[in-house]
Write a protein that holds these residues in place. Structure first.
Motif, PDB file in Angstrom:
ATOM      1  N   THR A  59      29.731  60.953 102.448  1.00 32.73           N
ATOM      2  CA  THR A  59      30.148  59.564 102.239  1.00 32.73           C
ATOM      3  C   THR A  59      30.347  58.886 103.586  1.00 32.73           C
ATOM      4  O   THR A  59      29.918  57.741 103.794  1.00 32.73           O
ATOM      5  N   LEU A  60      31.002  59.596 104.499  1.00 34.28           N
ATOM      6  CA  LEU A  60      31.221  59.049 105.849  1.00 34.28           C
ATOM      7  C   LEU A  60      29.890  58.789 106.544  1.00 34.28           C
ATOM      8  O   LEU A  60      29.709  57.764 107.210  1.00 34.28           O
ATOM      9  N   ALA A  61      28.946  59.716 106.362  1.00 33.22           N
ATOM     10  CA  ALA A  61      27.645  59.570 107.030  1.00 33.22           C
ATOM     11  C   ALA A  61      26.858  58.388 106.486  1.00 33.22           C
ATOM     12  O   ALA A  61      25.973  57.851 107.165  1.00 33.22           O
ATOM     13  N   CYS A  62      27.169  57.954 105.272  1.00 31.25           N
ATOM     14  CA  CYS A  62      26.457  56.825 104.658  1.00 31.25           C
ATOM     15  C   CYS A  62      26.902  55.468 105.192  1.00 31.25           C
ATOM     16  O   CYS A  62      26.161  54.476 105.075  1.00 31.25           O
ATOM     17  N   ILE A  63      28.100  55.388 105.734  1.00 34.52           N
ATOM     18  CA  ILE A  63      28.699  54.088 106.047  1.00 34.52           C
ATOM     19  C   ILE A  63      27.816  53.235 106.957  1.00 34.52           C
ATOM     20  O   ILE A  63      27.596  52.044 106.658  1.00 34.52           O
ATOM     21  N   PRO A  64      27.278  53.746 108.063  1.00 31.85           N
ATOM     22  CA  PRO A  64      26.435  52.884 108.910  1.00 31.85           C
ATOM     23  C   PRO A  64      25.212  52.346 108.175  1.00 31.85           C
ATOM     24  O   PRO A  64      24.819  51.187 108.387  1.00 31.85           O
ATOM     25  N   PHE A  65      24.624  53.147 107.305  1.00 28.44           N
ATOM     26  CA  PHE A  65      23.426  52.716 106.586  1.00 28.44           C
ATOM     27  C   PHE A  65      23.785  51.681 105.511  1.00 28.44           C
ATOM     28  O   PHE A  65      23.002  50.770 105.233  1.00 28.44           O
ATOM     29  N   LEU A  66      24.960  51.807 104.925  1.00 32.72           N
ATOM     30  CA  LEU A  66      25.398  50.805 103.952  1.00 32.72           C
ATOM     31  C   LEU A  66      25.623  49.456 104.624  1.00 32.72           C
ATOM     32  O   LEU A  66      25.301  48.404 104.061  1.00 32.72           O
ATOM     33  N   PHE A  67      26.146  49.486 105.843  1.00 32.23           N
ATOM     34  CA  PHE A  67      26.310  48.227 106.582  1.00 32.23           C
ATOM     35  C   PHE A  67      24.949  47.609 106.910  1.00 32.23           C
ATOM     36  O   PHE A  67      24.791  46.385 106.880  1.00 32.23           O
ATOM     37  N   GLU A  68      23.966  48.430 107.222  1.00 31.74           N
ATOM     38  CA  GLU A  68      22.617  47.902 107.464  1.00 31.74           C
ATOM     39  C   GLU A  68      22.101  47.171 106.226  1.00 31.74           C
ATOM     40  O   GLU A  68      21.459  46.124 106.337  1.00 31.74           O
ATOM     41  N   LEU A  69      22.384  47.724 105.065  1.00 30.77           N
ATOM     42  CA  LEU A  69      21.907  47.111 103.828  1.00 30.77           C
ATOM     43  C   LEU A  69      22.557  45.756 103.574  1.00 30.77           C
ATOM     44  O   LEU A  69      21.889  44.788 103.203  1.00 30.77           O
ATOM     45  N   VAL A  70      23.865  45.665 103.795  1.00 31.32           N
ATOM     46  CA  VAL A  70      24.555  44.432 103.403  1.00 31.32           C
ATOM     47  C   VAL A  70      24.208  43.253 104.310  1.00 31.32           C
ATOM     48  O   VAL A  70      24.331  42.098 103.904  1.00 31.32           O
ATOM     49  N   VAL A  71      23.749  43.522 105.532  1.00 32.25           N
ATOM     50  CA  VAL A  71      23.434  42.406 106.429  1.00 32.25           C
ATOM     51  C   VAL A  71      21.961  42.023 106.383  1.00 32.25           C
ATOM     52  O   VAL A  71      21.555  41.067 107.052  1.00 32.25           O
ATOM     53  N   ASP A  72      21.166  42.739 105.620  1.00 39.87           N
ATOM     54  CA  ASP A  72      19.733  42.440 105.542  1.00 39.87           C
ATOM     55  C   ASP A  72      19.477  41.502 104.362  1.00 39.87           C
ATOM     56  O   ASP A  72      19.574  41.908 103.206  1.00 39.87           O
ATOM     57  N   PRO A  73      19.145  40.233 104.614  1.00 42.92           N
ATOM     58  CA  PRO A  73      18.958  39.286 103.511  1.00 42.92           C
ATOM     59  C   PRO A  73      17.770  39.632 102.622  1.00 42.92           C
ATOM     60  O   PRO A  73      17.640  39.080 101.521  1.00 42.92           O
ATOM     61  N   GLY A  74      16.903  40.520 103.067  1.00 40.83           N
ATOM     62  CA  GLY A  74      15.766  40.903 102.242  1.00 40.83           C
ATOM     63  C   GLY A  74      16.116  41.899 101.157  1.00 40.83           C
ATOM     64  O   GLY A  74      15.313  42.151 100.257  1.00 40.83           O
ATOM     65  N   VAL A  75      17.306  42.484 101.229  1.00 45.20           N
ATOM     66  CA  VAL A  75      17.744  43.463 100.228  1.00 45.20           C
ATOM     67  C   VAL A  75      18.406  42.717  99.072  1.00 45.20           C
ATOM     68  O   VAL A  75      19.257  41.851  99.277  1.00 45.20           O
ATOM     69  N   GLN A  76      18.013  43.060  97.877  1.00 34.86           N
ATOM     70  CA  GLN A  76      18.604  42.438  96.690  1.00 34.86           C
ATOM     71  C   GLN A  76      19.815  43.241  96.203  1.00 34.86           C
ATOM     72  O   GLN A  76      19.965  44.415  96.509  1.00 34.86           O
ATOM     73  N   ASP A  77      20.666  42.586  95.458  1.00 33.34           N
ATOM     74  CA  ASP A  77      21.868  43.216  94.899  1.00 33.34           C
ATOM     75  C   ASP A  77      22.805  43.748  95.980  1.00 33.34           C
ATOM     76  O   ASP A  77      23.448  44.791  95.808  1.00 33.34           O
ATOM     77  N   ARG A  78      22.897  43.034  97.091  1.00 30.36           N
ATOM     78  CA  ARG A  78      23.772  43.502  98.175  1.00 30.36           C
ATOM     79  C   ARG A  78      25.250  43.413  97.806  1.00 30.36           C
ATOM     80  O   ARG A  78      26.087  44.084  98.410  1.00 30.36           O
ATOM     81  N   GLY A  79      25.576  42.564  96.834  1.00 27.63           N
ATOM     82  CA  GLY A  79      26.974  42.475  96.417  1.00 27.63           C
ATOM     83  C   GLY A  79      27.515  43.811  95.953  1.00 27.63           C
ATOM     84  O   GLY A  79      28.661  44.171  96.231  1.00 27.63           O
ATOM     85  N   GLY A  80      26.685  44.578  95.258  1.00 27.16           N
ATOM     86  CA  GLY A  80      27.114  45.895  94.816  1.00 27.16           C
ATOM     87  C   GLY A  80      27.378  46.833  95.976  1.00 27.16           C
ATOM     88  O   GLY A  80      28.279  47.676  95.919  1.00 27.16           O
ATOM     89  N   VAL A  81      26.610  46.684  97.055  1.00 23.59           N
ATOM     90  CA  VAL A  81      26.819  47.532  98.227  1.00 23.59           C
ATOM     91  C   VAL A  81      28.096  47.120  98.953  1.00 23.59           C
ATOM     92  O   VAL A  81      28.836  47.967  99.474  1.00 23.59           O
TER      93      VAL A  81
END
Length: 771
Positions: A59-81
């Motif tokens: 879970t800890l190792a995922c945190i940086p990648f989850l932040f990458e997802l939430v700041v990328d406007p091309g990713v859909q459903d970022r609210g869930g992330v």
């Protein structure tokens, strides 16, 4: 995106279901163009990587990648992330928690702390997301900021700045909720937030926003609520019913991507799933960029005076995007998220403002022990022409009555009126609430009887995966002791498979169910004594036990003698309890019982001794068996022996020293049973009462048992410690067994029983004395 993801040694880590080597696939799935794949990935993240709120190394190792997802406007459903990050980083470990951590929990606690630090360090990105083009992101960002950001003053200022320009109603509600969260987490700001919420409650342009402000005010600054809060809220509900739908969005169920992550659903009195919002809107102008997170930490105090806010004005009617457009296409999937979404859509079909129920629940939780206000508000909701509001009110009424004591006659009668509504969900919700009330359901007795007579199809419920059970209307009426439930029980007893709870219902009816003894006896005689014997026989034995139907002794003996190996001990226990309840009418069983006590020191010997005493009164035969049971290595067996010895009364006086020795035992329930038995065999109360009152304070769940003993002892002396304890219980508004995280189906019954016993023990206090 995901630079370095393959360099992480995922295989060396684990999640809830084993090796974490599947985590990279889940992370990539969150960025997929396929909505079904995104949903499955989010479901997997909550189900395995953040299972029930746990934080693992992966879970800890995922945190940086989850932040990458939430700041990328091309990713859909970022609210869930965003919500996933909020849940991962939002765990608070206070000093009390730290003191309770044992060695096995140290690693888990360290993971929580590291997760909180990692997510908090990156929380500055949520400032930008609060004005994101995606309304689902805007919906999740306020609570993320309120939960995770280090600078609550800046967060509060941004929330206030954003509110007038936010076009989506449900996002505006999230902004208000976030302000309440700030106040709860940072108490020095509560006064400032409370003043702002008070202004919103009186000036906001929409009734939904005013209701949201009142709900948060109740949570964080209840003294700021208006004195006429009930008519104010009732008026807002009427406005919401008469106004056109305020938002094009819809609310999704609690869970991944929906406002409340799994495992983090706030505990509420009504124990209903708490939906989180899902809306869309056209992008609005962004506020001035916030300063970088590297700024010095600003002090919370002193707080500058709050500035008056202008009334929130309606936003210029730009085209508002649909919820589907804002958060990506929603599809039916076999995931938990998909199933919850489907169920929630059915539940809220036709609702104009699904989020209103959440606001009202929040308001009720904030009103806390103001039972009068809460009752009046629910009564108004139950009179609403809006069926959805009445369904919500029925469920919230159950939550209120379950947690708080009060005069509920009017409320219960109004719940009973819903039984006649043609909307099946409303009638079913009402019957389930009434089922839990036992005697408190009396104002709805006529409505229950009418529904029972009108719908025989509701008498028994069947499921594919288990035995049938009585319908809630039948149980509610039976728990009232109303004889009009008897025909339904008789019909249930004639079915091929008897309802598993029919015996308990018979016990609630008491003498009114005596006509059922014949069919109970006949069905027991027909039970095949195979590996399914316990399931078939136990409801019948329970009913015969409750009726003390001694004429069924031959049928019970057949079961006792022929109990199969599979669950045979359970079946023999049920049979022995029945024989014990029959008393002298079971004299035919005495030879069998004498044979069973020949193996002292076992649970079955103790149960047989109890039944033998009841049937024959032969204390000399049972006393040695029970004394040996009192020396058992098993606490449960020792408790059973103590209770049985107490039933012998003075005939067991010889065991008083042994029982006295158990008053210092480590097991609280054994101390209670031993103390009660000591009084029963010796008649001495001083040491018994002291032990019982100590247990009363140590564990609230022993209070009914203690009060039963105090009531049997006679009037408690005025001014005694026992009188003080009993009177304190009677003036408490909170039910003694109310729990924040759940409830039991008999909690109300047990609490009302406790109150009755306290009154009985105090009746005539001061007119006599207890030695």
């Amino acid at each position: 995106m995901f630079s370095g993801i393959d360099e992480v040694d995922w295989a060396s880590m684990e999640h809830a279901y084993g090796p974490a080597d599947d985590v990279p696939e889940l992370l990539r799935g969150l960025a997929s163009d396929d909505p079904a794949e995104r949903e499955a990935a989010l479901d997997g993240m909550y189900g395995a990587v953040h299972h029930q709120g746990d934080v693992y190394a992966c879970t800890l190792a995922c945190i940086p990648f989850l932040f990458e997802l939430v700041v990328d406007p091309g990713v859909q459903d970022r609210g869930g992330v965003v919500e996933l990050l909020t849940s991962i980083g939002g765990f608070d470990l206070d000093e009390d928690d730290e003191a309770e951590i044992d060695e096995d929990e140290i690693e888990g606690a360290a993971n929580y702390a590291m997760a909180a630090a990692a997510v908090t360090a990156g929380a500055g990105v949520f400032f930008e997301l609060i004005a994101d083009e995606d309304p689902g992101v805007r919906l999740a960002a306020p609570l993320a900021l309120a939960t995770l950001h280090r600078h609550p003053v800046r967060v509060l200022a941004l929330l206030r700045e954003r509110l007038p320009v936010e076009p989506d109603e449900e996002v505006r509600l999230a902004l208000v909720e976030a302000a309440g969260r700030v106040a709860l987490r940072h108490r020095p700001l509560a006064d400032r937030v409370g003043k702002w919420l008070g202004l919103l409650a009186s000036r906001a342009d929409s009734p939904g926003l005013r209701l949201a402000a009142l709900a948060q005010l109740a949570r964080c600054s209840p003294d700021g609520l208006p004195g006429d809060v009930v008519p104010v809220v009732s008026g807002l509900l009427r406005e919401m019913r008469s106004a056109p739908e305020e938002s094009g969005g819809r609310v999704e169920p609690a869970g991944p991507g929906t406002g409340t992550p799994p495992g983090r659903i706030p505990a509420r009195e009504d124990d209903e799933p708490e939906p989180g919002p899902d809306t869309t809107a056209a992008p609005a102008p962004a506020p001035a960029p916030a300063a970088a997170d590297s700024e010095p930490v600003e002090p919370v105090e002193p707080v500058e005076p709050v500035q008056a806010v202008e009334p929130v004005q309606p936003v210029d009617p730009e085209p508002v995007a649909s919820a589907e457009a804002g958060r990506g296409e929603h599809v039916v999937t076999p995931t938990l998220v998909g199933q919850l979404r489907s169920l929630y859509a059915q539940e809220n079909a036709g609702r104009g403002a699904p989020w209103a129920a959440d606001l009202l629940r929040t308001l009720h939780v904030g009103l806390d022990d103001r039972v009068g206000d809460r009752t009046a508000l629910l009564a108004d909701q139950l009179r609403s022409p809006d069926r959805h509001q009445r369904i919500d009110a029925v469920r919230m009424s159950g939550g209120l009555i379950r947690a708080w004591r009060g005069p509920y006659e009017e409320l219960v009668a109004l719940v009973g009126e819903q039984l006649a509504d043609p909307e099946p969900r409303l009638a079913e919700a009402a019957s389930h609430v009434l089922e839990e009330l036992f005697g408190l359901a009396a104002p709805a007795a006529e409505a229950l009887a009418a529904r029972l007579a009108a719908d025989p199809g509701c008498w028994v419920k069947t499921w594919a995966g288990g035995p049938p059970g009585l319908g809630s209307t039948v149980k509610a009426l039976a728990r009232l002791g109303d004889a009009r439930a008897v025909p339904a029980l008789a019909a249930a007893l004639e079915r091929e498979q008897v309802a598993h709870d029919v015996g308990f219902a018979v016990g609630c009816l008491g003498a009114a169910a005596r006509p059922l003894a014949g069919v109970l006896r006949r069905r027991l005689a027909d039970v095949e004594l195979d590996e399914n014997a316990y399931d078939r026989a136990s409801p019948l034995l329970a009913g015969l036990t409750a009726l003390r139907a001694g004429e069924a002794t031959p049928e019970v003996l057949r079961v006792l003698r022929g109990a199969p190996e599979y669950r045979g001990a359970w079946l023999r226990t049920a049979a022995l309890r029945a024989l014990g309840a029959f008393g002298p009418a079971a004299r035919e069983a005495v030879p069998e019982l004498r044979a069973l006590i020949s193996r002292p020191g076992t649970a079955s010997a103790t149960e047989a001794a109890e039944a033998l005493w009841a049937a024959s009164g032969d204390a000399d035969a049972v006393l040695p068996v029970l004394i040996e049971g009192l020396e058992s290595d098993q606490v449960h067996d020792r408790r059973s022996a103590a209770v049985a010895l107490g039933a012998l009364g003075p005939r067991a006086a010889v065991v008083a020293p042994r029982l006295r020795g158990l008053l210092a035992h480590d097991e609280l329930w054994l101390r209670v049973d031993a103390a009660i038995a000591l009084w029963e065999v010796s008649g001495r109360t001083r040491e018994t009462v002291g032990a019982l009152l100590t247990a009363w304070e140590q564990n609230r769940h022993v209070r009914v048992r203690v009060a039963e003993c105090l009531a049997r002892m006679g009037p408690v002396p005025e001014g005694s410690a026992a009188a003080h304890v009993l009177r304190s219980e009677l003036v408490s508004v909170r039910r003694h067994n109310a729990m924040d995280g759940g409830y039991g189906s008999h909690d109300i019954h047990e609490d009302e029983k406790l109150l009755a016993l306290c009154r009985q023990a105090l009746r005539g206090a001061g007119k006599g004395s207890t030695p």
